[in-house]
Design an enzyme around this catalytic site. Structure first.
Site, PDB file in Angstrom:
ATOM      1  N   VAL A  18      56.887  23.548   2.570  1.00  0.00           N
ATOM      2  CA  VAL A  18      57.094  24.519   3.645  1.00  0.00           C
ATOM      3  C   VAL A  18      56.839  23.878   5.014  1.00  0.00           C
ATOM      4  O   VAL A  18      57.634  24.040   5.943  1.00  0.00           O
ATOM      5  CB  VAL A  18      56.187  25.760   3.449  1.00  0.00           C
ATOM      6  CG1 VAL A  18      56.443  26.774   4.554  1.00  0.00           C
ATOM      7  CG2 VAL A  18      56.426  26.393   2.081  1.00  0.00           C
ATOM      8  N   LYS A 209      51.100  38.636  -4.990  1.00  0.00           N
ATOM      9  CA  LYS A 209      52.074  39.274  -4.091  1.00  0.00           C
ATOM     10  C   LYS A 209      51.993  40.790  -4.213  1.00  0.00           C
ATOM     11  O   LYS A 209      52.100  41.512  -3.208  1.00  0.00           O
ATOM     12  CB  LYS A 209      53.483  38.775  -4.421  1.00  0.00           C
ATOM     13  CG  LYS A 209      53.666  37.294  -4.076  1.00  0.00           C
ATOM     14  CD  LYS A 209      54.921  36.738  -4.726  1.00  0.00           C
ATOM     15  CE  LYS A 209      55.107  35.268  -4.413  1.00  0.00           C
ATOM     16  NZ  LYS A 209      56.136  34.645  -5.259  1.00  0.00           N
TER      17      LYS A 209
END
Ligand SMILES: NC(=O)c1ccc[n+]([C@@H]2O[C@H](COP(=O)([O-])OP(=O)(O)OC[C@H]3O[C@@H](n4cnc5c(N)ncnc54)[C@H](OP(=O)(O)O)[C@@H]3O)[C@@H](O)[C@H]2O)c1
Length: 429
Positions: A18, A209
């Protein structure tokens, strides 16, 4: 026009999948962002673990450091991006950046799902942004939709496919009849799955999540430990084939529900009708279905992981944080009361249950009697027989988890039952 005052200096903690994509994206989009917002983003420092590692992006040696703490506290860094991952040192670094008055952008689901409340409170105390769009469903703008567009909406339920690795494995099993182990090996070869795939295949990643989604959607503190989770490693080719015959596909779902003031959060494989929108989400794609009172049903779909899609979400947050900083303002996640969690035993669903039984008269009667004793009513049944053995497959009407588990326990003790197969919940009928 670029002036010293419109330059925003960014310190990036971590330069892996990322971080490296973010550095590239900032470079690529810098002029467009400046033209649109008047803000010129400059990555000025990048912290890594190993200075000599070959990277996806060329970072000048003068910018690289192993001392991440010095970046978090550097007076010449305006905004900090944390893309290291894990709890420590990420937690301490974010707290330090906030304490130094710097807005923080993070993609770290594990951290937020475990100690999010501490970080949200620290951001409020510091009067600085803490933004984390990329932590859930990578490039899909879900968190901002829940926090902003849907902030007036009483959300009832969020159901999603939020782990691309398991969705890829289940797609291979379903469409090419690939056995679980071979589908996992293929996912590892393609870089979708880690060498140790536990976090993905056992549902920990989706569980983190689900905790973040529940906190934001329902405005109550939910942590990873509140989430019931089952993974996909026990799913067999027979389960997939039976689901197919009955008109379903198997998906790993994160299900977050607000029911009568309580929150039920769980991650487990489920049979989804082939006609349901989530059934058509293939390969490593993610999709999240949000159900609100006034707005009805919404679906968000896209790349839930990968360096570039995730960096895109990080960059969106970075621009927001830079604009807020210029305006002298900041957002707030809010301070939440602890959620009242409804345990898995009290949730309801339809259930798919395969059994291997001895093929002789009276067996069906004995088996269905067990279901009836526990108030579990059968919606559909299927039987395949050989000379001595038979495979029975049941789908129940909506039933309570605790009642279904009691049914399973009694079935296991029945002498005509050779094997009780893996239970699957049926969602979205
Ligand atoms: N990858 C995705 O698709 C994705 C999607 C959504 C969210 N995320 C989240 O984004 C974050 C980063 O993921 P990633 O895939 O980019 O991880 P990654 O490829 O493993 O990169 C981690 C980076 O952090 C650096 N690092 C580790 N410990 C450090 C320390 N103590 N000080 C300074 N740097 C340190 C590493 O340095 P070296 O390079 O020198 O080893 C590496 O550059 C995680 O929170 C992850 O959950 C990732």
């Amino acid at each position: 026009m670029t002036t010293k005052s419109n330059v925003v200096r960014v310190g990036v903690l971590g330069c892996g999948n990322v971080g490296a994509a973010l550095v590239q994206l900032v470079e690529r989009q810098r002029d467009t962002i400046e033209a649109r917002t008047g803000i010129r983003l400059e990555v000025t420092r990048v912290a890594v673990r190993n200075l000599s590692r070959q990277r996806e992006v060329a970072v000048p040696a003068t910018m690289l450091t192993r001392d991440a703490a010095s970046v978090a506290s550097d007076p010449d860094v305006d905004i900090v991006v944390e893309v290291i991952g894990g709890i420590e040192p990420a937690r301490e670094l974010i707290l330090s950046a906030l304490a130094h008055g710097k807005p923080v952008v993070t993609a770290n689901k594990e951290l937020l799902a475990n100690v999010g409340a501490e970080l949200y409170a620290a951001a409020d105390a510091a009067g600085a942004d803490l933004l984390f769009e990329a932590a859930v469903a990578g490039g899909i703008p879900l968190i901002r939709a829940l926090r902003e567009s849907l902030q007036g909406e009483p959300i009832r339920r969020v159901i999603g496919i939020v782990n691309g690795t398991t969705n890829y494995i289940l797609t291979k099993m379903s469409e090419e009849a690939t056995p679980y182990a071979a589908a996992l090996a293929e996912a590892q070869r393609l870089g979708y799955a880690e060498g140790d795939p536990t976090a993905d295949v056992e549902g920990f990643d989706a569980g983190a999540k689900a905790a973040i989604i529940s906190t934001i959607a329902f405005g109550a503190k939910v942590v990873a430990g509140d989430v019931y989770h089952e993974g996909i490693s026990h799913i067999t080719s027979e389960d997939i084939a039976a689901a197919h015959r009955l008109g379903y596909v198997v998906k790993l779902l994160a299900i977050c529900e607000h029911i009568e003031g309580e929150i039920a959060v769980r991650v487990h494989p489920a049979m989804v009708p082939r006609t349901h929108p989530l059934a058509s989400v293939r390969d490593s794609y993610n999709a999240v279905f949000v159900e609100g009172d006034a707005v009805g049903s919404l679906m968000f779909y896209g790349r839930g992981a990968g360096g570039m899609p995730t960096a895109s979400a990080v960059l969106g947050d970075l621009i927001d944080a830079a604009i807020n900083r210029r305006e002298g303002t900041h957002g707030s996640v809010g301070s939440f009361r602890k959620a009242v969690i409804r345990g898995i035993d009290e949730t309801t669903a339809e259930y798919y249950l395969p059994l291997e039984v001895i093929d002789r008269p009276g067996v069906l009667h004995a088996v269905t009697g067990v279901f009836a004793r526990h108030d579990v009513s059968i919606r559909a049944a299927e039987q395949e027989g050989s000379n001595t053995d038979a495979r029975l497959v049941f789908i129940t009407h909506e039933a309570r988890e605790a009642d279904v588990q009691a049914t399973l326990r009694e079935l296991r003790d029945l002498d005509v039952v050779r094997k009780v197969g893996g239970l699957l919940r049926v969602i979205g009928s």
